[in-house]
Design an enzyme around this catalytic site. Structure first.
Site, mmCIF file in Angstrom:
data_model
loop_
_atom_site.group_PDB
_atom_site.id
_atom_site.type_symbol
_atom_site.label_atom_id
_atom_site.label_comp_id
_atom_site.label_asym_id
_atom_site.label_seq_id
_atom_site.Cartn_x
_atom_site.Cartn_y
_atom_site.Cartn_z
ATOM 1 N N HIS A 18 0.910 -1.243 -0.056
ATOM 2 C CA HIS A 18 -0.020 -0.086 0.086
ATOM 3 C C HIS A 18 0.753 1.236 -0.119
ATOM 4 O O HIS A 18 1.463 1.786 0.985
ATOM 5 C CB HIS A 18 -0.749 0.082 1.227
ATOM 6 C CG HIS A 18 -1.898 1.178 1.270
ATOM 7 N ND1 HIS A 18 -3.140 0.972 1.601
ATOM 8 C CD2 HIS A 18 -1.793 2.594 1.092
ATOM 9 C CE1 HIS A 18 -3.801 2.044 1.543
ATOM 10 N NE2 HIS A 18 -2.928 2.937 1.120
ATOM 11 N N HIS A 20 1.593 5.512 -1.737
ATOM 12 C CA HIS A 20 0.954 6.531 -2.693
ATOM 13 C C HIS A 20 2.523 6.917 -3.343
ATOM 14 O O HIS A 20 3.533 7.620 -2.571
ATOM 15 C CB HIS A 20 0.627 7.544 -1.843
ATOM 16 C CG HIS A 20 -0.650 7.108 -1.310
ATOM 17 N ND1 HIS A 20 -1.850 7.197 -1.793
ATOM 18 C CD2 HIS A 20 -0.967 6.226 -0.029
ATOM 19 C CE1 HIS A 20 -2.687 6.959 -0.996
ATOM 20 N NE2 HIS A 20 -2.219 6.270 0.086
ATOM 21 N N LEU A 21 2.275 7.263 -4.459
ATOM 22 C CA LEU A 21 3.518 7.653 -5.275
ATOM 23 C C LEU A 21 3.507 9.047 -5.844
ATOM 24 O O LEU A 21 4.529 9.440 -6.543
ATOM 25 C CB LEU A 21 4.057 6.706 -6.155
ATOM 26 C CG LEU A 21 4.977 5.499 -5.591
ATOM 27 C CD1 LEU A 21 5.017 4.343 -6.747
ATOM 28 C CD2 LEU A 21 5.872 5.738 -4.902
ATOM 29 N N ARG A 22 2.292 9.775 -5.796
ATOM 30 C CA ARG A 22 2.129 11.300 -6.350
ATOM 31 C C ARG A 22 2.299 11.212 -7.606
ATOM 32 O O ARG A 22 2.309 10.304 -8.602
ATOM 33 C CB ARG A 22 2.971 11.991 -5.221
ATOM 34 C CG ARG A 22 2.820 11.958 -3.717
ATOM 35 C CD ARG A 22 0.993 12.065 -3.377
ATOM 36 N NE ARG A 22 0.991 12.092 -2.111
ATOM 37 C CZ ARG A 22 -0.003 11.585 -1.466
ATOM 38 N NH1 ARG A 22 -0.884 10.912 -2.112
ATOM 39 N NH2 ARG A 22 -0.216 11.756 -0.003
ATOM 40 N N ASN A 46 -4.932 7.450 -6.012
ATOM 41 C CA ASN A 46 -5.803 8.612 -5.887
ATOM 42 C C ASN A 46 -4.835 9.828 -6.105
ATOM 43 O O ASN A 46 -4.711 10.789 -5.550
ATOM 44 C CB ASN A 46 -6.061 8.876 -4.445
ATOM 45 C CG ASN A 46 -4.753 8.876 -3.448
ATOM 46 O OD1 ASN A 46 -3.869 8.149 -3.925
ATOM 47 N ND2 ASN A 46 -4.897 9.435 -2.128
ATOM 48 N N LYS A 103 -9.470 -0.008 -5.957
ATOM 49 C CA LYS A 103 -9.569 0.473 -4.565
ATOM 50 C C LYS A 103 -10.739 1.273 -4.237
ATOM 51 O O LYS A 103 -11.233 2.079 -5.135
ATOM 52 C CB LYS A 103 -8.240 1.475 -4.576
ATOM 53 C CG LYS A 103 -8.193 2.281 -3.221
ATOM 54 C CD LYS A 103 -7.717 1.373 -1.982
ATOM 55 C CE LYS A 103 -7.682 2.339 -0.491
ATOM 56 N NZ LYS A 103 -6.633 3.088 -0.336
ATOM 57 N N HIS A 140 -10.553 1.206 1.705
ATOM 58 C CA HIS A 140 -10.263 2.145 2.501
ATOM 59 C C HIS A 140 -11.744 1.941 3.496
ATOM 60 O O HIS A 140 -12.670 2.711 3.243
ATOM 61 C CB HIS A 140 -10.176 3.742 2.005
ATOM 62 C CG HIS A 140 -9.902 4.548 3.320
ATOM 63 N ND1 HIS A 140 -8.819 5.280 3.158
ATOM 64 C CD2 HIS A 140 -10.426 5.228 4.314
ATOM 65 C CE1 HIS A 140 -8.772 6.200 4.340
ATOM 66 N NE2 HIS A 140 -10.051 6.008 4.826
ATOM 67 N N HIS A 175 -4.733 -0.649 6.039
ATOM 68 C CA HIS A 175 -4.450 0.284 7.204
ATOM 69 C C HIS A 175 -5.082 0.194 8.169
ATOM 70 O O HIS A 175 -5.887 1.076 8.635
ATOM 71 C CB HIS A 175 -4.056 1.754 6.673
ATOM 72 C CG HIS A 175 -4.942 2.288 5.751
ATOM 73 N ND1 HIS A 175 -6.227 2.387 5.944
ATOM 74 C CD2 HIS A 175 -4.805 2.918 4.487
ATOM 75 C CE1 HIS A 175 -6.746 2.990 5.065
ATOM 76 N NE2 HIS A 175 -6.055 3.341 4.198
ATOM 77 N N ASP A 248 1.261 2.749 3.425
ATOM 78 C CA ASP A 248 0.480 3.930 3.306
ATOM 79 C C ASP A 248 1.355 4.809 3.557
ATOM 80 O O ASP A 248 0.823 6.141 3.865
ATOM 81 C CB ASP A 248 -0.701 4.028 4.353
ATOM 82 C CG ASP A 248 -1.712 4.804 3.988
ATOM 83 O OD1 ASP A 248 -1.792 5.250 2.634
ATOM 84 O OD2 ASP A 248 -2.598 5.344 4.708
ATOM 85 N N HIS A 252 3.299 14.679 1.809
ATOM 86 C CA HIS A 252 2.457 15.798 1.520
ATOM 87 C C HIS A 252 3.737 16.694 2.111
ATOM 88 O O HIS A 252 4.479 16.780 2.928
ATOM 89 C CB HIS A 252 1.645 16.069 2.721
ATOM 90 C CG HIS A 252 0.233 15.230 2.215
ATOM 91 N ND1 HIS A 252 -0.691 15.553 1.199
ATOM 92 C CD2 HIS A 252 -0.002 14.059 2.746
ATOM 93 C CE1 HIS A 252 -1.646 14.622 1.236
ATOM 94 N NE2 HIS A 252 -1.449 13.819 2.041
ATOM 95 N N ALA A 264 -3.787 14.612 5.503
ATOM 96 C CA ALA A 264 -3.741 13.396 5.960
ATOM 97 C C ALA A 264 -2.548 12.452 5.345
ATOM 98 O O ALA A 264 -2.813 12.527 4.310
ATOM 99 C CB ALA A 264 -4.823 12.571 6.153
HETATM 100 O O1 DOR Z 1 -3.450 9.507 5.634
HETATM 101 C C1 DOR Z 1 -3.583 9.029 4.591
HETATM 102 N N1 DOR Z 1 -3.264 9.774 3.473
HETATM 103 N N2 DOR Z 1 -4.721 8.110 4.137
HETATM 104 C C2 DOR Z 1 -5.329 7.842 3.052
HETATM 105 O O2 DOR Z 1 -6.046 6.840 3.052
HETATM 106 C C3 DOR Z 1 -4.672 8.596 1.673
HETATM 107 C C4 DOR Z 1 -3.244 9.122 2.022
HETATM 108 C C5 DOR Z 1 -2.857 9.994 1.136
HETATM 109 O O3 DOR Z 1 -3.119 9.878 -0.269
HETATM 110 O O4 DOR Z 1 -2.113 10.940 1.482
HETATM 111 ZN ZN ZN Z 2 -3.269 4.858 1.225
#
Ligand code: DOR
Ligand code: ZN
Length: 348
Positions: A18, A20-22, A46, A103, A140, A175, A248, A252, A264
């Protein structure tokens, strides 16, 4: 502090189920951090716009591969963001272009989930199409209309219902953060599993709001009570094949975290393995460390054993204050383990 593990040892290259690679510059900056620690990774969809069809999925995979550079062990396993409007044909095309999973984001549950699913019942035909294509359903699991600490538990009946209506669909509750989520996953059949993050294994809500506010560990779902954290720790250290690592890790920029509407997400990719080794040395065994990071997830996802291995050495280093403009977990603090560059397993 007991030193159960040898000062140097090797593991198959861990996978991250799991991540996130942006996009754009952030993608170029953060993919190499993930590729330094992990082999196969489940890439979350996402982005803006989201990964919804075979074209965006293939393009995103190409961008990730380019950003990874010289890391032949790094394999992005792609996902798409489920919409009620996905037809069986659209799901088939996604599967044919190499999607591993879809997802499910309940609308408004987290970062970039404004376009998530508002009526989960309306996504039942999408789950049926995914089951037919043998795609994994990643969930999620939070009901955004509930009180924030109850959101995960409030969503569990829906997971129960999906599992009962789609007995051949592989489902990963992502998560997980509560003792009740652990219990449900244990109670459901073998096609239902869960990922656990390093931050939910180590921290409770106290880390965010117990003292001074720390926005850098604010994530969704938020960390819960000590007894929930303990239930996660027991699940990770147990011999159940249902609980495996998904970081996860979610970078950011500082400005988006230290803000009156802070995002988040916890950035853990560079520190996850040292922290997990430390955690399993204190609470588990070498065997449970290996199972959690290198074996259970790949078996559930039907991925072959890694051709690569990593050697970890008990050698402290100080986590940088920032990676680019992102503050990582444990910034400025020491961690105890250093990892080698992955090498091919000889004779493998
Ligand atoms: O804390 C989180 N950040 N939870 C998520 O489900 C998404 C993730 C994000 O994309 O930043
Ligand atoms: Zn996530």
């Amino acid at each position: 502090m007991s030193r159960q593990f040898p000062d140097t040892f090797s593991l198959p290259l861990p996978d991250d189920f799991h991540l996130h690679l942006r996009q754009d510059e952030a993608l170029l900056r953060y993919v190499p951090d993930a590729a330094a620690s992990f082999g196969r990774v489940i890439v979350m969809p996402n982005t803006t716009p989201p990964i919804r069809d075979e074209h965006s999925l293939s393009r995103y995979r190409e961008q990730i591969m380019t950003a990874a550079g010289d890391a032949p062990w790094f394999v992005p396993l792609m996902t798409f963001k489920i919409a009620e409007s996905h037809t069986a044909d659209a799901v088939r095309r996604l599967a044919e272009s190499g999607a591993t999973a879809g997802k499910l984001y309940p609308q408004g549950a987290t970062t970039n989930a404004e376009d998530g699913v508002s009526d989960i019942r309306a996504a039942w035909p999408v789950f049926a199409a995914m089951e037919a294509q043998d795609l994994v359903l990643c969930i999620h699991g939070e009901d955004p209309s509930s009180f924030v600490l109850d959101r995960e538990d409030a969503f569990l009946p829906i997971v129960d219902q999906i599992a009962s209506d789609f007995p051949r669909l592989r489902i990963v509750l992502e998560h997980i953060t509560t003792a009740r989520a652990v219990d449900l996953v244990l109670r459901l059949p073998d096609n239902v599993a869960a990922t656990i993050t390093v931050h939910h294994l180590l921290l409770t809500l106290d880390a965010i709001i117990g003292g001074f506010l720390n926005p850098h560990v604010f994530c969704k779902p938020v960390m819960k009570r000590p007894e929930d954290r303990e239930a996660l720790a027991r699940a990770a250290c147990s011999d159940s094949p249902k609980f495996f690592f998904g970081s996860d890790s979610a970078p950011h920029p500082i400005g988006a975290k230290e803000s009156s509407c802070g995002c988040a997400g916890v950035y853990t990719a560079p520190v996850a393995m040292p922290l997990l080794i430390d955690f399993f040395e204190r609470h588990g065994t070498m065997e449970s460390l290996r199972a959690f990071c290198c074996e259970r997830g790949r078996r559930f996802y039907r991925v072959p054993p890694s051709d690569y291995e990593v050697t970890y050495t008990r050698e402290a280093w100080t986590v940088p204050a920032t990676y680019g403009d992102v503050v990582p977990l444990n910034a400025g603090r020491a961690v105890s383990w250093t990892a080698s560059r992955p090498t091919i397993i000889s004779g493998g």
